[in-house]
Design an enzyme around this catalytic site. Structure first.
Site, mmCIF file in Angstrom:
data_model
loop_
_atom_site.group_PDB
_atom_site.id
_atom_site.type_symbol
_atom_site.label_atom_id
_atom_site.label_comp_id
_atom_site.label_asym_id
_atom_site.label_seq_id
_atom_site.Cartn_x
_atom_site.Cartn_y
_atom_site.Cartn_z
ATOM 1 N N ASN A 24 0.811 -1.211 0.000
ATOM 2 C CA ASN A 24 0.000 0.000 0.000
ATOM 3 C C ASN A 24 0.848 1.266 0.000
ATOM 4 O OD1 ASN A 24 0.848 -0.435 2.680
ATOM 5 N ND2 ASN A 24 -0.852 0.756 3.487
ATOM 6 N N LYS A 143 3.818 -19.803 -5.724
ATOM 7 C CA LYS A 143 3.605 -18.351 -5.688
ATOM 8 C C LYS A 143 2.989 -17.885 -7.003
ATOM 9 C CE LYS A 143 4.163 -14.134 -4.046
ATOM 10 N NZ LYS A 143 3.452 -13.659 -2.852
ATOM 11 N N LYS A 227 9.682 -10.280 0.082
ATOM 12 C CA LYS A 227 10.395 -9.006 0.283
ATOM 13 C C LYS A 227 10.640 -8.725 1.766
ATOM 14 C CE LYS A 227 6.678 -6.327 1.538
ATOM 15 N NZ LYS A 227 6.523 -5.506 2.748
#
Length: 323
Positions: A24, A143, A227
Site C-alpha cells: 500500500n 507463488k 520481500k
C-alpha cells in the site's frame, strides 16, 4: 586519548533502521496503478518517515513489487502477441520493477526533502539475491504471478514454456506459479551498509531482490523472493538496530476480525512463535511478516516494529517484537 575518541564516535553514531515498504506504500485498494497514483502514495509514505530522519536515523528501504511485476508481465505478453517480441523471464521483470519503483521512491523522498530543507542523498541499487538452486520451493512452486488465464490457455502455455499454472483460489481462472525460495545472500551488502552509515538513503532488495543462483558465476531463476524476509536478511547483515515492516494495519492482531480480537503492543519471540503455531496469522498476509520479524530479532536485531506508515513517530506505534 584514543579511548576518548572512540567514546565520542559511539555517542555520535546514528541509529540504523531498515524499512520494508508494504504494497500500500505504492498502490492502494481500488486504484488502477497509474503513475500519478503511485507517486502520490510513495510521497505520502516518504513523508511519514520524516519522524525517523529528524531523529537522526540512517535508513535503508526495501519494497514489494507484486502489482508492478504483474503489469510488466502483461506488457511483455501483449508485446509477444502483437509484435512477436520475446517475453522476458521473471528475474528480468524483477529487475525492471526495481528500477521503476526505486525511481518513484527517490522522487518521493526528494520532493519531501525539498519542502523540509533536508539535504540527504537517495539512491537505488539493483540488487541480486542468491538463493539455493536445490531449495525445496523449486520442486513445488506455489507463488502466483502475472495475468489470469482460462484453463485452456494455461494448458497451452504450460506446453509451450514448461512453466506451471494453478487454479486461482478465488476464481475459475489460472495463473502462473513460481518458486519462493529462501534468500541466502544479498549481493553488494557491504556497499549498502557503508552507503547507509555515510548518511545516504539506500533503496535495495526491491521485490525481494533479483533471484539468482551461484553456478559458475550467477544465473537468474524463475522465482519470487519474499520481500519482508529479504529485508530482514538485509537488516541482519548490515547490523541494523531496528527493522520496520510497513503494512495496512496499525498493529498485529490475534483473532483478527473474530470474537476476542486483540491488538498486540509488545510480544516476545516466544509469544510470536506460539501465535504462529496456533495459526493466528494468515499465510497470505501477516505470517510472512512475523517470520521476517523473528529472523531479525533472533539474529541480533533489537526489535522489529510492524505498523502502518502513518503511525510512525508515535511513541507506541505498531506491534513490537523483541527477544
Amino acid at each position: 586519548m584514543q579511548f576518548i575518541f572512540k567514546i565520542i564516535l559511539l555517542l555520535n553514531m546514528k541509529k540504523l533502521a531498515v524499512i520494508a515498504f508494504g504494497g500500500n506504500a505504492l498502490l492502494r485498494s481500488g486504484q488502477k496503478g497509474t503513475y500519478q497514483e503511485q507517486i502520490k502514495n510513495v510521497t505520502e509514505t516518504c513523508d511519514s518517515l520524516l519522524s525517523l530522519l529528524k531523529q537522526d536515523y540512517n535508513i535503508v528501504i526495501g519494497h514489494g513489487n507484486g502489482p508492478q511485476v504483474g503489469n510488466v508481465m502483461l506488457q511483455h505478453e501483449a508485446g509477444k502477441k502483437k509484435f512477436n517480441i520475446e517475453s522476458m523471464p521473471m528475474d528480468f521483470c524483477v529487475a525492471e520493477t526495481q528500477g521503476s519503483i526505486g525511481y518513484l521512491i527517490e522522487q518521493g523522498f526528494r520532493n519531501v526533502f525539498a519542502r523540509e530543507d533536508i539535504h540527504r542523498n537517495v539512491l537505488t541499487l539493483l540488487t541480486q539475491v542468491v538463493v539455493d538452486k536445490n531449495d525445496n520451493a523449486f520442486r513445488n512452486p506455489v507463488k502466483p504471478v502475472g495475468p489470469y488465464y482460462t484453463k485452456e490457455e494455461a494448458e497451452t502455455f504450460a506446453k509451450e514454456n514448461g512453466c506451471k499454472y494453478a487454479k486461482d483460489s478465488k476464481s475459475d481462472k489460472y495463473r502462473k506459479v513460481v518458486a519462493s525460495p529462501k534468500p541466502l545472500k544479498i549481493m553488494n551488502i557491504d556497499i549498502v551498509k557503508q552507503l547507509a552509515l555515510d548518511g545516504n538513503i539506500v533503496v535495495t532488495v526491491g521485490g525481494g531482490g533479483i533471484p539468482v543462483v551461484e553456478e559458475n558465476g550467477i544465473k537468474g531463476v524463475e522465482a519470487v523472493i519474499d520481500k519482508d524476509l529479504a529485508s530482514a536478511l538485509t537488516a541482519v547483515e548490515i547490523g541494523a538496530d531496528e527493522f520496520y515492516i510497513l503494512t495496512d494495519v496499525p498493529k498485529v492482531y490475534i483473532n483478527f476480525r473474530k470474537p476476542g480480537e486483540l491488538a498486540l503492543d509488545v510480544i516476545t519471540v516466544k509469544q510470536a512463535e506460539e501465535y504462529l503455531e496456533q495459526g493466528q496469522f494468515g499465510e497470505g498476509s501477516m505470517a510472512p511478516k512475523i517470520r521476517a520479524a523473528l529472523h531479525f530479532v533472533k539474529n541480533g536485531g533489537k526489535e522489529c516494529i510492524i505498523t502502518e506508515a502513518g503511525q510512525l513517530g508515535n511513541s507506541n506505534c505498531g506491534t513490537r517484537i523483541i527477544w
